[in-house]
Scaffold this motif. Structure first.
Motif, PDB file in Angstrom:
ATOM      1  N   ALA A  62       0.827  -1.198   0.000  1.00  0.00           N
ATOM      2  CA  ALA A  62       0.000   0.000   0.000  1.00  0.00           C
ATOM      3  C   ALA A  62       0.865   1.252   0.000  1.00  0.00           C
ATOM      4  O   ALA A  62       0.582   2.222  -0.709  1.00  0.00           O
ATOM      5  N   GLU A  63       1.969   1.217   0.761  1.00  0.00           N
ATOM      6  CA  GLU A  63       2.863   2.370   0.792  1.00  0.00           C
ATOM      7  C   GLU A  63       3.449   2.638  -0.590  1.00  0.00           C
ATOM      8  O   GLU A  63       3.460   3.764  -1.074  1.00  0.00           O
ATOM      9  N   ALA A  64       3.918   1.560  -1.216  1.00  0.00           N
ATOM     10  CA  ALA A  64       4.495   1.707  -2.545  1.00  0.00           C
ATOM     11  C   ALA A  64       3.476   2.286  -3.515  1.00  0.00           C
ATOM     12  O   ALA A  64       3.783   3.195  -4.297  1.00  0.00           O
ATOM     13  N   ALA A  65       2.243   1.785  -3.433  1.00  0.00           N
ATOM     14  CA  ALA A  65       1.195   2.263  -4.340  1.00  0.00           C
ATOM     15  C   ALA A  65       0.901   3.729  -4.080  1.00  0.00           C
ATOM     16  O   ALA A  65       0.671   4.507  -5.013  1.00  0.00           O
ATOM     17  N   ALA A  66       0.899   4.125  -2.796  1.00  0.00           N
ATOM     18  CA  ALA A  66       0.613   5.513  -2.457  1.00  0.00           C
ATOM     19  C   ALA A  66       1.703   6.427  -3.019  1.00  0.00           C
ATOM     20  O   ALA A  66       1.419   7.505  -3.551  1.00  0.00           O
ATOM     21  N   ILE A  67       2.950   5.977  -2.939  1.00  0.00           N
ATOM     22  CA  ILE A  67       4.058   6.779  -3.490  1.00  0.00           C
ATOM     23  C   ILE A  67       3.907   6.919  -5.002  1.00  0.00           C
ATOM     24  O   ILE A  67       4.131   7.977  -5.571  1.00  0.00           O
ATOM     25  N   GLU A  68       3.458   5.840  -5.631  1.00  0.00           N
ATOM     26  CA  GLU A  68       3.259   5.881  -7.073  1.00  0.00           C
ATOM     27  C   GLU A  68       2.039   6.712  -7.449  1.00  0.00           C
ATOM     28  O   GLU A  68       1.765   6.928  -8.622  1.00  0.00           O
ATOM     29  N   GLY A  69       1.243   7.099  -6.455  1.00  0.00           N
ATOM     30  CA  GLY A  69       0.071   7.925  -6.726  1.00  0.00           C
ATOM     31  C   GLY A  69      -1.149   7.134  -7.167  1.00  0.00           C
ATOM     32  O   GLY A  69      -2.077   7.685  -7.756  1.00  0.00           O
ATOM     33  N   ALA A  70      -1.179   5.826  -6.902  1.00  0.00           N
ATOM     34  CA  ALA A  70      -2.343   5.022  -7.287  1.00  0.00           C
ATOM     35  C   ALA A  70      -3.523   5.334  -6.362  1.00  0.00           C
ATOM     36  O   ALA A  70      -3.338   5.529  -5.161  1.00  0.00           O
ATOM     37  N   SER A  71      -4.721   5.408  -6.932  1.00  0.00           N
ATOM     38  CA  SER A  71      -5.902   5.676  -6.103  1.00  0.00           C
ATOM     39  C   SER A  71      -6.226   4.434  -5.284  1.00  0.00           C
ATOM     40  O   SER A  71      -5.787   3.323  -5.605  1.00  0.00           O
ATOM     41  N   ARG A  72      -7.017   4.622  -4.229  1.00  0.00           N
ATOM     42  CA  ARG A  72      -7.355   3.477  -3.379  1.00  0.00           C
ATOM     43  C   ARG A  72      -8.129   2.430  -4.159  1.00  0.00           C
ATOM     44  O   ARG A  72      -7.948   1.243  -3.984  1.00  0.00           O
ATOM     45  N   TRP A  73      -9.031   2.920  -5.003  1.00  0.00           N
ATOM     46  CA  TRP A  73      -9.851   1.995  -5.789  1.00  0.00           C
ATOM     47  C   TRP A  73      -8.981   1.189  -6.731  1.00  0.00           C
ATOM     48  O   TRP A  73      -9.128  -0.012  -6.863  1.00  0.00           O
ATOM     49  N   TYR A  74      -8.016   1.879  -7.388  1.00  0.00           N
ATOM     50  CA  TYR A  74      -7.116   1.206  -8.313  1.00  0.00           C
ATOM     51  C   TYR A  74      -6.300   0.147  -7.570  1.00  0.00           C
ATOM     52  O   TYR A  74      -6.149  -0.980  -8.017  1.00  0.00           O
TER      53      TYR A  74
END
Lengths: 307, 275
Positions: A202-214
């Motif tokens: 989740a941290e990695a995804a947040a850094i990449e700017g991915a939305s929660r839904w994505y």
């Protein structure tokens, strides 16, 4: 137990008692459980199929072989078809609703939502209450006139049907109870799976700017797939196995609108005492469950590989 | 960026509201039961803040049916089933996990079959078997079909398989026989799983209804669920206050245990589900 000969056995070779008989030990350990399983699962399953080809013994008249008569009677029985179609509608509504809610609940309870302990308590509580008890409470919700649902809708000026007395709403009412009862139970399995998902993802995804839904769609949901399959199989089984609420709330009525397959078996076997017909109906249920059993084996196989 | 964050925050607030609404709906039936049970009948469908409190509904429910006996029956039933399950499933799981014998894989598949074809659907034939054994309307008859539990065997087998072989071998070298190894090595290591399985089993059988309804027909054998149903459907008409009091009473032990040991309950159900 500790004879001198075992003390003499060397560290390399197991004591003789272990070498002699893994075969016998294995079967002896298994024996008590297998006797009970054979008596109350395998034998009755086979006996059901045999009995479905015989007539119901009445008084001094013993059961006679009637071939496919019971099956022909069943195919011509409108109540049987009603029970089957009811059960399909019931399963097709309860299963997706329960699973979707269970997943949403698990995501909430696993996240950083305010009031988490209360949410978890509230969602899980129906699981520990007896279905028979909660069905009695829900009866009051649906009671015509003074019931909670009528009071609430009446305050809004909405006209209300006789919830359990109306053919069009009775099954929906039971579906609501079943969803309410099981969603929190399945939430637990999703919660367990979610806690295995590494927070670094989740941290990695947040850094990449991915939305929660994505992130949910592309990472969480695929990771939960084994759990989803496991929950699905259990939800399917429950939708054919649990009829306590039918017994308490509607007795299959009005006009068989809420008769599920197992409830019809119960009626045939223990109200009309037509055991041969009840056996025939049970064969249909067993065939359905055997069909889903194949799915279960696939799931279990996958789960074992994860270990 | 800030607009995105704001919409994210708005979405989060909406989600929180949704979660709370759902949680309130989920607790509503229990909340209602509590309301009706501790207020006089006149207030059972009439919700005002100054309604007087009473314990009379519980007293009336307790006196209207032999609930003490039903409690005892249920207690005997769940204890008997759990004790038998623990012994039978442990032995069978040990056999599957650590012994190689002819027909093991086939036997395991036959055991797993019970996960789908549960005793709950074999009511007609199992009733016939109980009649043949002459034990209809006894507490063992309620429990027998559930004592060899495929779920328990599967769960414990997975656990036993994860026990390091070295521990097993060390005990053998010291001269312990198969049963001693089981009791000294495997059982202690599986304690959390036993607790998990125990909780799941007790709540399942405390709440089980259809089979006990069929196989019992007297006060001395009926468990709480069946007693409650007979009480609610015949004895009372529709006095909701007394029915809800009885309902709460029958669920109370499990509910209290759950409220006190919430974390353990949830973790136990989780543990039972993971494996």
């Amino acid at each position: 137990m500790h004879g001198p000969e075992t003390k003499l056995a060397t560290a390399v070779v197991p004591p003789p008692r272990w070498r002699v008989s893994p075969q016998i030990h294995g079967w002896l350990l298994l024996l008590p459980a297998s006797v009970l399983l054979a008596t109350f699962t395998h034998f009755p399953a086979v006996a059901t199929i045999i009995d479905s080809f015989y007539s119901t013994p009445k008084g001094r008249r013993a059961a006679v072989l009637v071939g496919a008569d019971n099956y022909q009677a069943m195919l011509a029985d409108p109540v049987f078809w009603r029970a089957v179609s009811n059960n399909i509608v019931y399963a097709a509504s309860v299963i997706p609703l329960t699973m979707a809610l269970a997943l949403a609940m698990a995501l909430w309870v696993n996240g950083r939502i305010p009031g988490r302990p209360f949410l978890r308590l509230s969602f899980f509580t129906p699981t520990v209450l007896p279905m028979i008890a909660v069905a009695n409470i829900w009866l009051f919700f649906y009671a015509p006139g003074y019931g909670l649902l009528d009071q609430m809708l009446g305050a809004l000026g909405v006209p209300t049907p006789n919830w359990l007395g109306d053919q069009h709403t009775a099954l929906i009412c039971l579906i609501a109870v079943a969803v309410w009862k099981d969603a929190g139970f399945f939430m637990i399995f999703y919660l367990a799976a979610l806690q295995q998902v590494s927070p670094q993802l989740a941290e990695a995804a947040a850094i990449e700017g991915a939305s929660r839904w994505y992130f949910f769609r592309r990472v969480t949901f695929p990771l939960l797939m084994p759990t989803t399959l496991f929950v699905l199989i259990n939800a399917i089984i429950n939708s054919f196995r649990l009829i306590d609420h039918v017994v308490v709330m509607t007795q299959g009525g009005p006009d068989n609108a809420t008769a599920l397959l197992l409830f019809y078996i119960y009626e045939a076997g223990f109200k009309f005492w037509d055991t041969a017909y009840a056996a025939t109906l049970t064969v249909v249920l067993l065939a359905l469950l055997a069909f889903f059993a194949l799915g279960q084996f696939v799931v279990l196989d996958r789960r074992i590989h994860y270990q | 960026m800030s607009a995105l964050q704001a919409s994210g925050r708005g979405g989060a607030a909406l989600e929180t509201a949704g979660a709370w609404l759902l949680a309130l709906v989920w607790i509503l039936p229990l909340g209602y039961a509590l309301w009706a049970a501790i207020h006089p009948s006149a207030y059972s469908a009439h919700f005002v803040l100054d309604a007087p409190l009473t314990v009379e509904n519980f007293v009336r429910a307790w006196n209207a049916a032999p609930f003490a006996r039903y409690f005892l029956n249920t207690f005997i039933l769940v204890t008997m089933i759990l004790a038998a399950q623990l012994v039978l499933c442990t032995l069978a799981a040990y056999a599957f996990a650590r012994f190689s014998f002819a027909g093991r894989d086939l036997a395991f598949i036959l055991v797993l079959l019970q996960l789908m074809i549960m005793p709950d659907v074999l009511i007609v034939e199992n009733y016939r078997t109980m009649s043949a054994l002459g034990i209809v309307d006894t507490i063992p008859a309620i429990g027998l079909p559930y004592m060899a539990s495929a779920f328990g065997i599967f769960l414990l087998r997975q656990t036993f398989k994860s026990v390091p072989r070295e521990l097993d071998e060390a005990a053998r070298v010291e001269g312990a026989g198969p049963l001693a190894v089981l009791l000294k090595v495997y059982v202690p290591l599986a304690k959390p799983v036993y607790i998990a399985y125990g909780l799941v089993s007790v709540s399942y059988h405390w709440n089980n209804f259809l089979w006990p309804l069929i196989v019992t027909n007297s006060v001395n054998t009926r468990p709480l669920t069946v007693g409650l149903q007979i009480f609610a459907s015949t004895d009372q008409g529709i006095d909701w206050s007394v029915i809800t009091a009885a309902t709460l009473m029958t669920s109370a032990p499990l509910l209290l245990a759950f409220l006190l040991f919430q974390r353990q309950f949830v973790q136990s159900f989780m543990r039972a589900g993971i494996r």
